[in-house]
Scaffold this motif. Structure first.
Motif, PDB file in Angstrom:
ATOM      1  N   GLU A   1       0.840  -1.193   0.000  1.00 56.04           N
ATOM      2  CA  GLU A   1       0.000   0.000   0.000  1.00 56.04           C
ATOM      3  C   GLU A   1       0.874   1.240   0.000  1.00 56.04           C
ATOM      4  O   GLU A   1       1.461   1.619   1.015  1.00 56.04           O
ATOM      5  N   ASN A   2       0.996   1.847  -1.178  1.00 52.66           N
ATOM      6  CA  ASN A   2       1.751   3.089  -1.352  1.00 52.66           C
ATOM      7  C   ASN A   2       3.157   2.971  -0.757  1.00 52.66           C
ATOM      8  O   ASN A   2       3.648   3.876  -0.072  1.00 52.66           O
ATOM      9  N   VAL A   3       3.829   1.861  -1.049  1.00 54.56           N
ATOM     10  CA  VAL A   3       5.134   1.560  -0.455  1.00 54.56           C
ATOM     11  C   VAL A   3       6.249   2.314  -1.169  1.00 54.56           C
ATOM     12  O   VAL A   3       6.341   2.313  -2.403  1.00 54.56           O
ATOM     13  N   SER A   4       7.101   2.942  -0.377  1.00 51.96           N
ATOM     14  CA  SER A   4       8.319   3.575  -0.890  1.00 51.96           C
ATOM     15  C   SER A   4       9.507   3.066  -0.085  1.00 51.96           C
ATOM     16  O   SER A   4       9.402   2.815   1.120  1.00 51.96           O
ATOM     17  N   VAL A   5      10.617   2.912  -0.776  1.00 49.95           N
ATOM     18  CA  VAL A   5      11.873   2.526  -0.131  1.00 49.95           C
ATOM     19  C   VAL A   5      12.930   3.535  -0.560  1.00 49.95           C
ATOM     20  O   VAL A   5      13.225   3.672  -1.750  1.00 49.95           O
ATOM     21  N   HIS A   6      13.467   4.254   0.407  1.00 48.80           N
ATOM     22  CA  HIS A   6      14.442   5.320   0.123  1.00 48.80           C
ATOM     23  C   HIS A   6      15.738   5.010   0.848  1.00 48.80           C
ATOM     24  O   HIS A   6      15.740   4.665   2.041  1.00 48.80           O
ATOM     25  N   TYR A   7      16.839   5.161   0.139  1.00 46.47           N
ATOM     26  CA  TYR A   7      18.166   4.982   0.719  1.00 46.47           C
ATOM     27  C   TYR A   7      18.895   6.318   0.750  1.00 46.47           C
ATOM     28  O   TYR A   7      18.792   7.114  -0.199  1.00 46.47           O
ATOM     29  N   GLY A   8      19.664   6.538   1.819  1.00 43.16           N
ATOM     30  CA  GLY A   8      20.456   7.755   1.899  1.00 43.16           C
ATOM     31  C   GLY A   8      19.643   8.941   2.394  1.00 43.16           C
ATOM     32  O   GLY A   8      18.550   8.811   2.936  1.00 43.16           O
ATOM     33  N   THR A   9      20.195  10.139   2.179  1.00 41.04           N
ATOM     34  CA  THR A   9      19.543  11.367   2.629  1.00 41.04           C
ATOM     35  C   THR A   9      18.556  11.863   1.584  1.00 41.04           C
ATOM     36  O   THR A   9      18.530  11.392   0.445  1.00 41.04           O
TER      37      THR A   9
ATOM     38  N   LEU B   1      18.469   7.866  -2.824  1.00 41.36           N
ATOM     39  CA  LEU B   1      17.832   7.199  -3.955  1.00 41.36           C
ATOM     40  C   LEU B   1      16.512   6.592  -3.496  1.00 41.36           C
ATOM     41  O   LEU B   1      16.468   5.853  -2.504  1.00 41.36           O
ATOM     42  N   THR B   2      15.426   6.890  -4.214  1.00 37.54           N
ATOM     43  CA  THR B   2      14.146   6.244  -3.958  1.00 37.54           C
ATOM     44  C   THR B   2      14.020   5.080  -4.930  1.00 37.54           C
ATOM     45  O   THR B   2      13.693   5.265  -6.101  1.00 37.54           O
ATOM     46  N   ALA B   3      14.312   3.875  -4.433  1.00 42.38           N
ATOM     47  CA  ALA B   3      14.330   2.691  -5.296  1.00 42.38           C
ATOM     48  C   ALA B   3      12.926   2.200  -5.621  1.00 42.38           C
ATOM     49  O   ALA B   3      12.682   1.624  -6.689  1.00 42.38           O
ATOM     50  N   VAL B   4      12.003   2.393  -4.687  1.00 44.92           N
ATOM     51  CA  VAL B   4      10.585   2.053  -4.877  1.00 44.92           C
ATOM     52  C   VAL B   4       9.786   3.280  -4.490  1.00 44.92           C
ATOM     53  O   VAL B   4       9.997   3.849  -3.415  1.00 44.92           O
ATOM     54  N   ASP B   5       8.879   3.689  -5.363  1.00 41.14           N
ATOM     55  CA  ASP B   5       8.217   4.977  -5.177  1.00 41.14           C
ATOM     56  C   ASP B   5       6.691   4.829  -5.260  1.00 41.14           C
ATOM     57  O   ASP B   5       6.115   4.756  -6.342  1.00 41.14           O
ATOM     58  N   GLY B   6       6.039   4.743  -4.102  1.00 41.10           N
ATOM     59  CA  GLY B   6       4.589   4.746  -4.038  1.00 41.10           C
ATOM     60  C   GLY B   6       3.912   3.574  -4.719  1.00 41.10           C
ATOM     61  O   GLY B   6       2.906   3.747  -5.413  1.00 41.10           O
TER      62      GLY B   6
ATOM     63  N   PRO C   1      18.057   4.035 -19.432  1.00 41.86           N
ATOM     64  CA  PRO C   1      17.037   4.526 -18.499  1.00 41.86           C
ATOM     65  C   PRO C   1      17.496   5.810 -17.813  1.00 41.86           C
ATOM     66  O   PRO C   1      18.700   6.101 -17.733  1.00 41.86           O
ATOM     67  N   ALA C   2      16.547   6.569 -17.324  1.00 46.21           N
ATOM     68  CA  ALA C   2      16.871   7.801 -16.616  1.00 46.21           C
ATOM     69  C   ALA C   2      17.611   7.495 -15.322  1.00 46.21           C
ATOM     70  O   ALA C   2      17.528   6.379 -14.774  1.00 46.21           O
ATOM     71  N   ASP C   3      18.326   8.476 -14.816  1.00 43.00           N
ATOM     72  CA  ASP C   3      19.062   8.342 -13.565  1.00 43.00           C
ATOM     73  C   ASP C   3      18.063   8.217 -12.417  1.00 43.00           C
ATOM     74  O   ASP C   3      17.280   9.144 -12.165  1.00 43.00           O
ATOM     75  N   PRO C   4      18.048   7.106 -11.689  1.00 49.40           N
ATOM     76  CA  PRO C   4      17.083   6.951 -10.588  1.00 49.40           C
ATOM     77  C   PRO C   4      17.310   7.943  -9.456  1.00 49.40           C
ATOM     78  O   PRO C   4      16.400   8.191  -8.664  1.00 49.40           O
ATOM     79  N   HIS C   5      18.536   8.527  -9.363  1.00 45.23           N
ATOM     80  CA  HIS C   5      18.782   9.559  -8.357  1.00 45.23           C
ATOM     81  C   HIS C   5      18.092  10.871  -8.716  1.00 45.23           C
ATOM     82  O   HIS C   5      17.832  11.706  -7.849  1.00 45.23           O
ATOM     83  N   ASP C   6      17.791  11.044  -9.998  1.00 53.03           N
ATOM     84  CA  ASP C   6      17.158  12.269 -10.465  1.00 53.03           C
ATOM     85  C   ASP C   6      16.154  11.924 -11.565  1.00 53.03           C
ATOM     86  O   ASP C   6      16.355  12.224 -12.739  1.00 53.03           O
ATOM     87  N   PRO C   7      15.044  11.282 -11.193  1.00 52.59           N
ATOM     88  CA  PRO C   7      14.076  10.833 -12.202  1.00 52.59           C
ATOM     89  C   PRO C   7      13.431  12.023 -12.912  1.00 52.59           C
ATOM     90  O   PRO C   7      13.257  13.098 -12.315  1.00 52.59           O
TER      91      PRO C   7
END
Length: 327
Positions: free
Chosen positions: A7-15, A20-25, A263-269
């Protein structure tokens, strides 16, 4: 049997600034007793989503639910969600016998004699001889190790099994045998399963539903036949076009397609649709479609066929589609 829900899961690493948001909503349901195949290219967030379900990646926002229980509240030992990992050579302790590795996952309170009997039974379930319990992983092939890893997951008596690219490290000659085994075990035990793969042929063979992931987000979801026969998102069509000959020619290639780019840079989608810098239906090919680069299509996905996160996907017909149960 139980349903697994993101349910609207996000996984963020770092600051926030450099992370990096590896999983976004991500919102996705794996229905009870069914197999949901999750596909997408490397770096799309598939494995991170799976690891979040078993507590190996931190959930930064949202929740992973087993039925109505947040998995973070479940005990770490004998958690009813078990995972089979991609690499059969690193998922087993090389110093432990096969029998000890399987027995280690069993619930507490099981007597030693019962453990031996259960280990033998589980080895038979995965089509290995019971006498293999006494040997070390180094004496097994990759396919045999993956069978042991499956038996180890089943030893915990799980309600949900997550299989993360479990055939990609195996020789082609044994991939089919492992897939047949997984499908047979899932059906016999009625397991709920999230099956992760980059191979569409594998997903079609083993799954009931299909979810497509790109740059941390689900971009299309539906039954396997719905999505593969009538893909709505340009990224899904590109995956099909790049698949082996079984699918080649099903969809005409766009002469101005740009999806061969990185693919686009996941650090800056990118803003808007994350796929638009590569999309053959987007502004690089159709300059009048600036909406793709400015407006997030996820805001209108629920109104689209297969919940496709694309401004130009077909509008869903009135009435429930089979993909609604997955959202």
């Amino acid at each position: 049997m139980s349903a697994l829900r993101f349910e609207n899961v996000s996984v963020h690493y770092g600051t926030r600034r450099t992370g990096l948001t590896a999983v976004d909503g991500v919102t996705l349901t794996v229905p009870s007793g069914n197999v949901v195949g999750l596909v997408g290219e490397s770096g799309s967030g598939k494995s991170t989503l799976a690891r979040a379900a078993v507590g190996l990646s931190p959930v930064s926002a949202g929740a992973v639910l087993l039925d109505d229980t947040d998995v973070r509240r479940l005990p770490r030992r004998n958690r009813p969600i078990q995972m089979v990992f991609q690499d059969p050579y690193s998922s087993l302790d090389p110093r432990m016998t096969i029998g000890d590795s399987i027995a280690e996952s069993m619930p507490r309170g099981v007597r030693r004699a019962e453990r031996r009997s259960e280990v033998a039974r589980l080895l038979e379930v995965v089509n290995l001889d019971a006498d293999r319990a006494a040997i070390l992983p180094g004496q097994l092939s990759g396919g045999q190790r993956q069978r042991v890893a499956l038996a180890r997951a089943l030893a915990a008596d799980p309600r949900v099994v997550i299989a993360d690219e479990i055939t990609s490290a195996l020789d082609v000659s044994v991939q089919g045998a492992v897939l047949n085994l997984v499908r047979d075990v899932q059906r016999r035990l009625g397991l709920t399963m999230l099956f992760i793969s980059h191979n569409l042929a594998v997903v079609r063979y083993i799954s009931d539903y299909l979810a497509v992931m790109y740059l941390g987000r689900i971009v299309e979801v539906g039954t396997v036949e719905q999505v593969l026969s009538d893909p709505q998102h340009p990224y899904t069509r590109e995956l099909l076009d790049s698949a082996p000959s079984r699918h080649s020619g099903l969809f005409s290639a766009e002469p101005d397609a740009v999806a061969d780019s990185e693919p686009a840079d996941p650090h800056d989608p990118p803003g808007g649709c994350r796929f638009h810098p590569r999309c053959p239906e987007g502004p690089l090919v159709h300059p009048d479609r600036e909406v793709c680069s400015t407006v997030d299509p996820a805001t209108v996905a629920d109104a689209r066929t297969h919940h496709a996160a694309c401004h130009f996907a077909a509008v869903a017909s009135v009435g429930a589609s089979q993909s609604e149960s997955l959202i």
